[in-house]
Design a protein around this motif. Structure first.
Motif, PDB file in Angstrom:
ATOM      1  N   PRO A 214      16.086  -6.519 -31.241  1.00  0.00           N
ATOM      2  CA  PRO A 214      14.697  -6.912 -31.180  1.00  0.00           C
ATOM      3  C   PRO A 214      13.643  -8.333 -31.672  1.00  0.00           C
ATOM      4  O   PRO A 214      12.966  -8.497 -31.309  1.00  0.00           O
ATOM      5  N   GLU A 215      13.505  -7.814 -33.426  1.00  0.00           N
ATOM      6  CA  GLU A 215      12.878  -8.596 -33.604  1.00  0.00           C
ATOM      7  C   GLU A 215      12.870 -10.246 -34.221  1.00  0.00           C
ATOM      8  O   GLU A 215      12.357 -11.125 -34.154  1.00  0.00           O
ATOM      9  N   GLN A 216      14.389 -10.418 -33.027  1.00  0.00           N
ATOM     10  CA  GLN A 216      14.204 -11.824 -32.925  1.00  0.00           C
ATOM     11  C   GLN A 216      14.293 -12.490 -31.600  1.00  0.00           C
ATOM     12  O   GLN A 216      13.734 -13.574 -31.155  1.00  0.00           O
ATOM     13  N   ILE A 217      13.492 -11.700 -30.967  1.00  0.00           N
ATOM     14  CA  ILE A 217      13.367 -12.245 -29.319  1.00  0.00           C
ATOM     15  C   ILE A 217      11.844 -13.408 -29.587  1.00  0.00           C
ATOM     16  O   ILE A 217      10.767 -12.118 -30.330  1.00  0.00           O
ATOM     17  N   THR A 218      11.887 -13.702 -28.837  1.00  0.00           N
ATOM     18  CA  THR A 218      10.458 -14.693 -29.041  1.00  0.00           C
ATOM     19  C   THR A 218      10.347 -15.037 -27.336  1.00  0.00           C
ATOM     20  O   THR A 218      10.627 -14.517 -26.472  1.00  0.00           O
ATOM     21  N   SER A 219       8.538 -15.421 -27.994  1.00  0.00           N
ATOM     22  CA  SER A 219       7.797 -15.278 -26.362  1.00  0.00           C
ATOM     23  C   SER A 219       8.635 -16.571 -25.117  1.00  0.00           C
ATOM     24  O   SER A 219       8.664 -16.902 -24.575  1.00  0.00           O
ATOM     25  N   ARG A 220       8.677 -17.539 -26.198  1.00  0.00           N
ATOM     26  CA  ARG A 220       9.683 -18.951 -25.620  1.00  0.00           C
ATOM     27  C   ARG A 220      10.961 -18.046 -25.101  1.00  0.00           C
ATOM     28  O   ARG A 220      11.428 -18.171 -23.762  1.00  0.00           O
ATOM     29  N   LEU A 221      11.843 -17.279 -26.175  1.00  0.00           N
ATOM     30  CA  LEU A 221      12.924 -16.942 -24.884  1.00  0.00           C
ATOM     31  C   LEU A 221      12.724 -16.462 -23.891  1.00  0.00           C
ATOM     32  O   LEU A 221      13.509 -16.056 -22.729  1.00  0.00           O
ATOM     33  N   ILE A 222      11.511 -15.231 -24.028  1.00  0.00           N
ATOM     34  CA  ILE A 222      11.375 -14.631 -23.249  1.00  0.00           C
ATOM     35  C   ILE A 222      11.193 -15.389 -21.846  1.00  0.00           C
ATOM     36  O   ILE A 222      11.341 -15.077 -20.428  1.00  0.00           O
ATOM     37  N   GLU A 223      10.054 -16.442 -21.703  1.00  0.00           N
ATOM     38  CA  GLU A 223      10.174 -17.214 -20.954  1.00  0.00           C
ATOM     39  C   GLU A 223      10.937 -18.316 -19.874  1.00  0.00           C
ATOM     40  O   GLU A 223      11.062 -18.202 -19.248  1.00  0.00           O
ATOM     41  N   ASN A 224      12.228 -18.439 -20.577  1.00  0.00           N
ATOM     42  CA  ASN A 224      12.957 -19.206 -20.237  1.00  0.00           C
ATOM     43  C   ASN A 224      13.730 -17.616 -19.962  1.00  0.00           C
ATOM     44  O   ASN A 224      14.233 -18.861 -17.955  1.00  0.00           O
ATOM     45  N   VAL A 225      13.970 -17.323 -20.496  1.00  0.00           N
ATOM     46  CA  VAL A 225      15.510 -15.970 -18.718  1.00  0.00           C
ATOM     47  C   VAL A 225      13.953 -16.118 -17.353  1.00  0.00           C
ATOM     48  O   VAL A 225      14.845 -16.095 -16.474  1.00  0.00           O
ATOM     49  N   CYS A 226      12.916 -15.174 -18.117  1.00  0.00           N
ATOM     50  CA  CYS A 226      12.437 -14.844 -16.674  1.00  0.00           C
ATOM     51  C   CYS A 226      12.390 -16.395 -15.459  1.00  0.00           C
ATOM     52  O   CYS A 226      12.344 -16.126 -14.209  1.00  0.00           O
ATOM     53  N   MET A 227      12.119 -17.962 -16.621  1.00  0.00           N
ATOM     54  CA  MET A 227      12.079 -18.766 -15.186  1.00  0.00           C
ATOM     55  C   MET A 227      13.797 -18.919 -14.501  1.00  0.00           C
ATOM     56  O   MET A 227      13.609 -18.889 -13.451  1.00  0.00           O
ATOM     57  N   ARG A 228      14.524 -19.024 -15.092  1.00  0.00           N
ATOM     58  CA  ARG A 228      16.172 -18.751 -14.859  1.00  0.00           C
ATOM     59  C   ARG A 228      16.049 -17.649 -14.216  1.00  0.00           C
ATOM     60  O   ARG A 228      16.671 -17.968 -12.615  1.00  0.00           O
ATOM     61  N   LEU A 229      15.728 -16.244 -13.952  1.00  0.00           N
ATOM     62  CA  LEU A 229      16.256 -15.578 -13.509  1.00  0.00           C
ATOM     63  C   LEU A 229      15.565 -15.964 -11.761  1.00  0.00           C
ATOM     64  O   LEU A 229      15.383 -15.391 -10.423  1.00  0.00           O
ATOM     65  N   LEU A 230      13.911 -16.207 -11.929  1.00  0.00           N
ATOM     66  CA  LEU A 230      12.911 -16.347 -10.941  1.00  0.00           C
ATOM     67  C   LEU A 230      13.816 -18.195 -10.041  1.00  0.00           C
ATOM     68  O   LEU A 230      13.578 -17.999  -8.894  1.00  0.00           O
ATOM     69  N   GLU A 231      14.163 -18.866 -10.722  1.00  0.00           N
ATOM     70  CA  GLU A 231      15.227 -20.046  -9.949  1.00  0.00           C
ATOM     71  C   GLU A 231      16.319 -19.308  -8.912  1.00  0.00           C
ATOM     72  O   GLU A 231      16.963 -19.409  -7.734  1.00  0.00           O
ATOM     73  N   ILE A 232      16.753 -18.506  -9.721  1.00  0.00           N
ATOM     74  CA  ILE A 232      18.089 -17.803  -8.693  1.00  0.00           C
ATOM     75  C   ILE A 232      17.174 -16.395  -7.804  1.00  0.00           C
ATOM     76  O   ILE A 232      18.507 -15.707  -7.565  1.00  0.00           O
ATOM     77  N   ARG A 233      15.612 -16.346  -8.117  1.00  0.00           N
ATOM     78  CA  ARG A 233      14.979 -15.245  -6.832  1.00  0.00           C
ATOM     79  C   ARG A 233      15.737 -14.087  -7.241  1.00  0.00           C
ATOM     80  O   ARG A 233      16.020 -12.979  -6.517  1.00  0.00           O
ATOM     81  N   SER A 234      16.432 -13.668  -9.041  1.00  0.00           N
ATOM     82  CA  SER A 234      16.329 -12.194  -9.229  1.00  0.00           C
ATOM     83  C   SER A 234      14.853 -11.479  -9.807  1.00  0.00           C
ATOM     84  O   SER A 234      15.254 -11.631 -10.974  1.00  0.00           O
ATOM     85  N   PHE A 235      14.397 -11.474  -8.785  1.00  0.00           N
ATOM     86  CA  PHE A 235      12.662 -10.966  -9.192  1.00  0.00           C
ATOM     87  C   PHE A 235      12.632  -9.717  -9.769  1.00  0.00           C
ATOM     88  O   PHE A 235      11.861  -9.571 -10.764  1.00  0.00           O
ATOM     89  N   ASP A 236      13.594  -8.515  -9.461  1.00  0.00           N
ATOM     90  CA  ASP A 236      13.989  -7.418 -10.484  1.00  0.00           C
ATOM     91  C   ASP A 236      14.142  -7.856 -12.334  1.00  0.00           C
ATOM     92  O   ASP A 236      13.188  -7.154 -12.293  1.00  0.00           O
ATOM     93  N   ARG A 237      14.624  -8.538 -12.067  1.00  0.00           N
ATOM     94  CA  ARG A 237      15.462  -8.286 -13.119  1.00  0.00           C
ATOM     95  C   ARG A 237      14.463  -9.550 -13.953  1.00  0.00           C
ATOM     96  O   ARG A 237      13.666  -8.939 -15.425  1.00  0.00           O
ATOM     97  N   CYS A 238      13.633 -10.050 -13.125  1.00  0.00           N
ATOM     98  CA  CYS A 238      12.337 -11.068 -13.954  1.00  0.00           C
ATOM     99  C   CYS A 238      11.107 -10.684 -13.933  1.00  0.00           C
ATOM    100  O   CYS A 238      10.800 -11.106 -14.874  1.00  0.00           O
ATOM    101  N   GLU A 239      10.720  -9.420 -13.231  1.00  0.00           N
ATOM    102  CA  GLU A 239       9.749  -8.784 -13.798  1.00  0.00           C
ATOM    103  C   GLU A 239       9.584  -7.252 -14.621  1.00  0.00           C
ATOM    104  O   GLU A 239       9.018  -7.076 -15.529  1.00  0.00           O
ATOM    105  N   ARG A 240      10.958  -7.327 -15.263  1.00  0.00           N
ATOM    106  CA  ARG A 240      10.930  -6.458 -16.268  1.00  0.00           C
ATOM    107  C   ARG A 240      11.324  -7.366 -17.506  1.00  0.00           C
ATOM    108  O   ARG A 240      10.102  -6.567 -18.497  1.00  0.00           O
ATOM    109  N   TRP A 241      11.580  -8.549 -17.868  1.00  0.00           N
ATOM    110  CA  TRP A 241      11.357  -9.414 -18.595  1.00  0.00           C
ATOM    111  C   TRP A 241       9.871  -9.707 -18.664  1.00  0.00           C
ATOM    112  O   TRP A 241       9.555  -9.477 -19.780  1.00  0.00           O
ATOM    113  N   CYS A 242       8.930  -9.316 -17.612  1.00  0.00           N
ATOM    114  CA  CYS A 242       7.431 -10.048 -17.617  1.00  0.00           C
ATOM    115  C   CYS A 242       6.990  -8.909 -18.240  1.00  0.00           C
ATOM    116  O   CYS A 242       6.398  -9.133 -19.134  1.00  0.00           O
TER     117      CYS A 242
END
Length: 298
Positions: A214-242
């Protein structure tokens, strides 16, 4: 008479010796060395004395050691100034505008300029050319796009196999594949089904990294996965990463913008306003994109 013969013999020996030495050392032009030898033979005593004195004067009076302190031989210390490609600059326009141009020559020239650049960042532009009225342009765009996407699929499969091995290089492969996935997926050049498949893989890889390192996780990485999940309308997983972004990076702007975009997309006004109030009370600097999104929502 005997003295003259001895002088001539010695003079000839000196001339021949000079010629042989000059050939071995290869420091002098062969033709110039022969001319000096001829001069010493034609002009006994005077010729060798003239050449010898000239050499000594040049060697000790006029020759100086060259200072190479300011001479640059290393390539990394040289600044090279390249002139701008004015012809290419005059022909660079957006792909949307180029597709409306009836001049096929200009359109093909633009297409070639796009392909010469970073193709991975131009896939969306190349995909627009598929609908061009010029059959040659559309065919070339389809060929380039197909090759690029096939390379992407192959590279992702190779990295996934390495990640599944769970060896000591696992994190290295994860950190290498995630930016690559995001770079291509954000351009949305795949079909809806394939886009979802790759986004799901991206989410899966992020989960592995979150659990194993988990130390390798960055804010940019989380932002990227949130945006990609949001684009496919996977709102639950997007909220989990948020929520994870808020926990790990409470002071990052992306921790707020990801939630704002999520609630903006889902139309959750109350949650949007709660995050907005929290953002106003924080010391985080708001960028223009976030300001524009807030204006549109309100």
């Amino acid at each position: 008479m005997i003295t003259a013969i001895i002088v001539v013999v010695l003079n000839t020996a000196i001339a021949c010796g000079y010629l042989i030495i000059s050939k071995r050392k290869k420091k002098e032009d062969p033709l110039f060395a022969r001319l000096k030898t001829l001069l010493m033979i034609v002009c006994p005593v005077i010729g060798p004395l003239y050449i010898g004195i000239s050499y000594l004067c040049f060697r000790y009076l006029f020759s100086k050691e060259v200072d190479l302190a300011d001479v640059i031989f290393k390539k990394d210390r040289v600044k090279t100034f390249l002139h701008a490609d004015e012809e290419r600059g005059r022909t660079m326009v957006s792909m949307e505008e180029a597709l409306t141009v009836t001049d096929k020559g200009n359109l093909r020239n633009l297409m070639m300029n796009v392909v010469r650049g970073d193709i991975q960042n131009s896939l969306a532009s190349i995909s627009m050319a598929l609908n061009s009225d010029d059959s040659e342009t559309s065919h070339y765009a389809a060929s380039v796009l197909q090759d690029a996407l096939n390379d992407f699929r192959t590279n992702v499969q190779k990295c996934m196999r390495q990640i599944e091995k769970e060896d000591e290089n696992r994190t290295e492969y994860i950190l290498m594949i995630l930016p690559y996935l995001n770079q291509v997926l954000q351009q949305q050049v795949f079909t809806e089904l394939e886009q979802k498949t790759f986004v799901n893989q991206m989410d899966q890889i992020c989960e592995i990294l979150y659990e194993t390192d988990p130390e390798q996780i960055t804010s940019r990485l989380i932002e990227n996965v949130c945006m990609r999940l949001l684009e496919i309308r996977s709102f639950d997983r997007c909220e989990r990463w948020c929520e994870r972004a808020v926990q790990k990076f409470p002071g990052a702007l992306s921790s707020y913008t990801c939630r704002l975009k999520l609630y903006f997309t889902t139309g959750d006004r109350d949650s949007f306003l709660q995050v907005l109030d929290a953002l106003r009370e924080s010391n985080v600097v708001i960028d223009n994109e976030t300001l524009e999104m807030i204006r549109v929502f309100l």
